[in-house]
Motif scaffolding. Structure first.
Motif, short mmCIF file in Angstrom:
data_model
loop_
_atom_site.label_atom_id
_atom_site.label_comp_id
_atom_site.label_asym_id
_atom_site.label_seq_id
_atom_site.Cartn_x
_atom_site.Cartn_y
_atom_site.Cartn_z
N GLY A 104 8.25 -1.37 5.83
CA GLY A 104 8.00 -0.19 5.01
C GLY A 104 6.63 -0.23 4.36
N LYS A 105 6.22 -1.40 3.84
CA LYS A 105 4.90 -1.53 3.22
C LYS A 105 3.79 -1.41 4.25
CE LYS A 105 6.30 -1.94 -0.98
NZ LYS A 105 6.10 -0.78 -1.88
N ARG A 106 4.05 -1.88 5.45
CA ARG A 106 3.05 -1.73 6.51
C ARG A 106 2.86 -0.25 6.85
NH1 ARG A 106 4.40 -6.79 10.66
NH2 ARG A 106 4.01 -8.44 9.11
N GLY A 107 3.98 0.48 6.87
CA GLY A 107 3.88 1.92 7.11
C GLY A 107 3.16 2.63 6.00
N GLU A 108 3.42 2.21 4.76
CA GLU A 108 2.74 2.82 3.61
C GLU A 108 1.24 2.54 3.67
OE1 GLU A 108 2.85 2.75 -1.29
OE2 GLU A 108 4.38 1.67 -0.13
N ALA A 109 0.87 1.30 4.05
CA ALA A 109 -0.54 0.96 4.17
C ALA A 109 -1.23 1.81 5.22
CB ALA A 109 -0.69 -0.53 4.52
N ALA A 111 -0.33 4.83 6.22
CA ALA A 111 -0.43 6.20 5.72
C ALA A 111 -1.55 6.34 4.70
CB ALA A 111 0.90 6.65 5.13
N ARG A 112 -1.69 5.35 3.82
CA ARG A 112 -2.76 5.41 2.81
C ARG A 112 -4.13 5.34 3.48
NH1 ARG A 112 -1.45 2.60 -2.96
NH2 ARG A 112 0.68 3.38 -3.24
N LEU A 118 3.60 10.03 4.42
CA LEU A 118 4.54 9.31 5.29
C LEU A 118 5.87 10.03 5.43
CD1 LEU A 118 4.54 6.62 6.87
CD2 LEU A 118 5.57 5.54 4.87
N GLN A 119 6.23 10.85 4.44
CA GLN A 119 7.51 11.55 4.47
C GLN A 119 7.54 12.56 5.60
OE1 GLN A 119 8.49 13.47 0.80
NE2 GLN A 119 10.65 13.72 1.32
N GLY A 120 8.61 12.55 6.38
CA GLY A 120 8.77 13.51 7.47
C GLY A 120 8.20 13.05 8.80
N ARG A 249 -9.87 -4.67 14.12
CA ARG A 249 -9.83 -5.60 13.00
C ARG A 249 -8.66 -5.21 12.10
NH1 ARG A 249 -12.05 -2.86 8.65
NH2 ARG A 249 -13.24 -1.00 9.24
N LEU A 250 -8.24 -6.11 11.25
CA LEU A 250 -7.17 -5.82 10.29
C LEU A 250 -7.80 -5.50 8.94
CD1 LEU A 250 -4.43 -8.48 11.14
CD2 LEU A 250 -4.62 -6.12 11.93
N GLU A 251 -7.59 -4.27 8.49
CA GLU A 251 -8.10 -3.80 7.22
C GLU A 251 -7.01 -4.00 6.15
OE1 GLU A 251 -10.99 -1.74 4.72
OE2 GLU A 251 -11.12 -2.60 6.74
N VAL A 252 -7.36 -4.69 5.07
CA VAL A 252 -6.42 -4.91 3.98
C VAL A 252 -6.34 -3.65 3.11
CG1 VAL A 252 -5.88 -6.30 1.94
CG2 VAL A 252 -6.87 -7.39 3.96
N VAL A 253 -5.10 -3.22 2.81
CA VAL A 253 -4.88 -2.01 2.02
C VAL A 253 -3.94 -2.33 0.86
CG1 VAL A 253 -4.00 0.37 2.05
CG2 VAL A 253 -5.18 -0.55 4.06
N GLU A 254 -4.28 -1.87 -0.34
CA GLU A 254 -3.40 -2.04 -1.49
C GLU A 254 -2.27 -1.01 -1.43
OE1 GLU A 254 -5.50 -1.90 -5.17
OE2 GLU A 254 -6.90 -3.50 -4.62
N VAL A 255 -1.04 -1.48 -1.63
CA VAL A 255 0.09 -0.56 -1.54
C VAL A 255 0.94 -0.52 -2.82
CG1 VAL A 255 0.26 -0.68 0.97
CG2 VAL A 255 1.50 -2.35 -0.42
N GLY A 256 0.54 -1.25 -3.85
CA GLY A 256 1.31 -1.20 -5.09
C GLY A 256 1.12 -2.42 -5.96
#
Length: 362
Positions: A104-109, A111-112, A118-120, A249-256
Motif C-alpha cells: 500500500g505504501k509503495r502504491g502511495e509513493a 501516486a505521489r 490513487l482512489q479508483g 533508478r529508485l526514487e525515494v518518496v516520503e509517504v507519511g
C-alpha cells in the motif's frame, strides 16, 4: 497404466469414424494459410507485455524487481504509455505474497511521485499468499478475481512464496504450479506475470527448473550493477524482439509520519540513463542479445574463412534457431538480420556488412 499399441490404434480408428469431414477437434490440422490470416499479437504494453498466458520478471534480491512490476501494473491500470510504449488500459490484480499490506505504501509513493489520485485506480491486491500447488487455493483465487470483474493482468509476487515447500529444480513441483497458472489464465483470460528470483549464478537467469522460462511468453530481467545502475532487459520474447533494455533508478518518496514522528518513505522505479561505462559493457559480448550471440556462434562454423555471403550466414543462423510453435509467426529471419546489422555497427566489432558480404574479424 500405458495403453498398448493395439489399444491406441483402435481408439484412433473409433474417433476417426465419428469425425466430420473437417475436424473441429483439439488436434484437427488447419491449413497454414488460414493460420497466416490470424490477427497479430495483442499487447498490454507493446513490445513488453503481451496479452498472453505467462510472463516471468526476475532479478536478484535488491535489484528492484517488485518496484518495476508495480510500475508496469500502474501503466496498464491507468492506460498510460510505459517508456513511450503504447499501453492498453486494463484491470490489474497483484498477489502480494511477499510483502502483504506493505505494498500500500509503495502504491502511495507511486501516486505521489506521478501526481495522481490513487482512489479508483483499477489495481487490486490479494495480501494473503495462496498456495499454487493446492487446487483449492487456486479455485478460490479464480473465484475472487472473477468476482471483481474482468482482470487483464495478474502479478504474482513472488513465485517462491506461492509454491511453499516445492522443489524449484524439479519438473514435478514447478510443472504442477505452471498447470495451475494455466488454469488461472483459462478461467480469467488474464496475463499472468510471475515475479521470481535470479539464481546464484546470475548468468543462468531465473532460479529453478528451466521449464519456467520455456513456458513463458516473455521473460524480463531486472539487473542492479555494481555501481548501482539498474536495468530492465527483455531477456526473451516469444513473438517479438528481445534484447531491448531500459535504465531505471529508485526514487525515494516520503509517504507519511509514523507514531514516533519519523518520516516513512518508499521507492518508485523511474527512468534513468546508462552511464558510459555500462553502455560500453552493454555492447560487449556478455551483454549482446541472444540472437546476436547466436550469430557469432554460427560464424565459428565457417572456420578461418573471412568473407561469407550475408544470405548464407542468415540461412544457417535461421536454420539453427528453434522454429516457432504452430500458429505463431516466424520472425527468425528478421531477428537474425537485425542482429547482424547491430553487430556490424559495433565500434571495433567482430564483423562488417558490405554489399551483401559479411567480413569477419578475429
Amino acid at each position: 497404466e500405458a495403453a498398448s499399441r493395439e489399444q491406441v490404434l483402435a481408439k484412433a480408428e473409433a474417433i476417426m469414424a465419428e469425425l466430420p469431414k473437417k475436424s473441429l477437434g483439439r488436434f484437427g490440422p488447419v491449413p497454414i494459410y488460414d493460420l497466416s490470416l490470424a490477427p497479430p499479437m495483442d499487447w498490454l504494453i507493446k513490445g513488453v507485455l503481451p496479452r498472453g498466458e505467462l510472463g516471468v520478471l526476475f532479478g536478484a534480491s535488491g535489484s528492484g524487481k517488485t518496484f518495476v512490476a508495480l510500475d508496469l501494473a500502474f501503466s496498464v491500470a491507468r492506460g498510460i504509455a510505459w517508456r513511450d510504449r503504447r499501453t492498453t488500459r486494463g484491470r490489474v490484480a497483484i498477489i502480494a505474497a511477499e510483502g502483504g499490506v506493505g505494498i500500500g505504501k509503495r502504491g502511495e509513493a507511486y501516486a505521489r511521485y506521478h501526481d495522481f489520485n490513487l482512489q479508483g485506480v483499477e489495481v487490486h491486491v490479494i495480501t494473503a499468499a495462496p498456495n499454487f500447488l493446492d487446487s483449492d487455493d487456486v479455485s478460490e483465487v479464480i473465484a475472487e478475481l472473477n468476482n471483481i470483474g474482468p482482470v487483464d493482468l495478474v502479478i504474482i509476487d513472488t513465485f517462491a512464496q506461492v509454491t511453499p515447500g516445492a522443489n524449484e529444480n524439479t519438473s514435478e513441483d514447478v510443472g504442477r504450479a505452471l498447470s495451475n497458472l494455466k488454469l488461472l489464465h483459462e478461467a480469467t483470460r488474464a496475463m499472468n506475470l510471475v515475479v521470481a528470483h535470479a539464481g546464484k549464478d546470475l548468468s543462468k537467469g531465473v532460479r529453478g527448473w528451466s521449464g519456467l522460462k520455456a513456458a513463458a511468453d516473455v521473460q524480463i530481467e531486472v539487473v542492479r550493477h555494481e555501481d548501482g545502475t539498474r536495468e530492465i532487459i527483455i531477456e526473451k520474447m516469444k513473438d517479438g524482439e528481445d534484447g531491448i533494455r531500459w535504465a531505471f533508478r529508485l526514487e525515494v518518496v516520503e509517504v507519511g509520519i509514523d507514531y514516533d514522528g519519523d518520516i516513512i518513505t518508499s521507492c518508485v522505479a523511474v527512468p534513468a540513463e546508462l552511464p558510459v561505462k555500462v553502455e560500453e559493457e552493454r555492447i560487449g559480448l556478455k551483454r549482446r542479445g541472444r540472437v546476436e550471440n547466436h550469430v557469432l556462434e554460427i560464424m565459428t562454423l565457417f572456420g578461418e574463412q573471412s568473407i561469407v555471403g550475408a544470405v548464407e550466414l542468415i540461412d544457417r543462423a535461421v536454420a539453427a534457431l528453434q522454429a516457432p510453435e504452430d500458429g505463431k509467426r516466424d520472425t527468425r529471419r528478421q531477428s537474425v538480420t537485425r542482429a547482424i546489422q547491430a553487430l556490424s555497427k559495433e565500434k571495433d566489432g567482430p564483423l562488417r556488412l558490405e554489399g551483401g558480404k559479411i567480413i569477419f574479424y578475429e
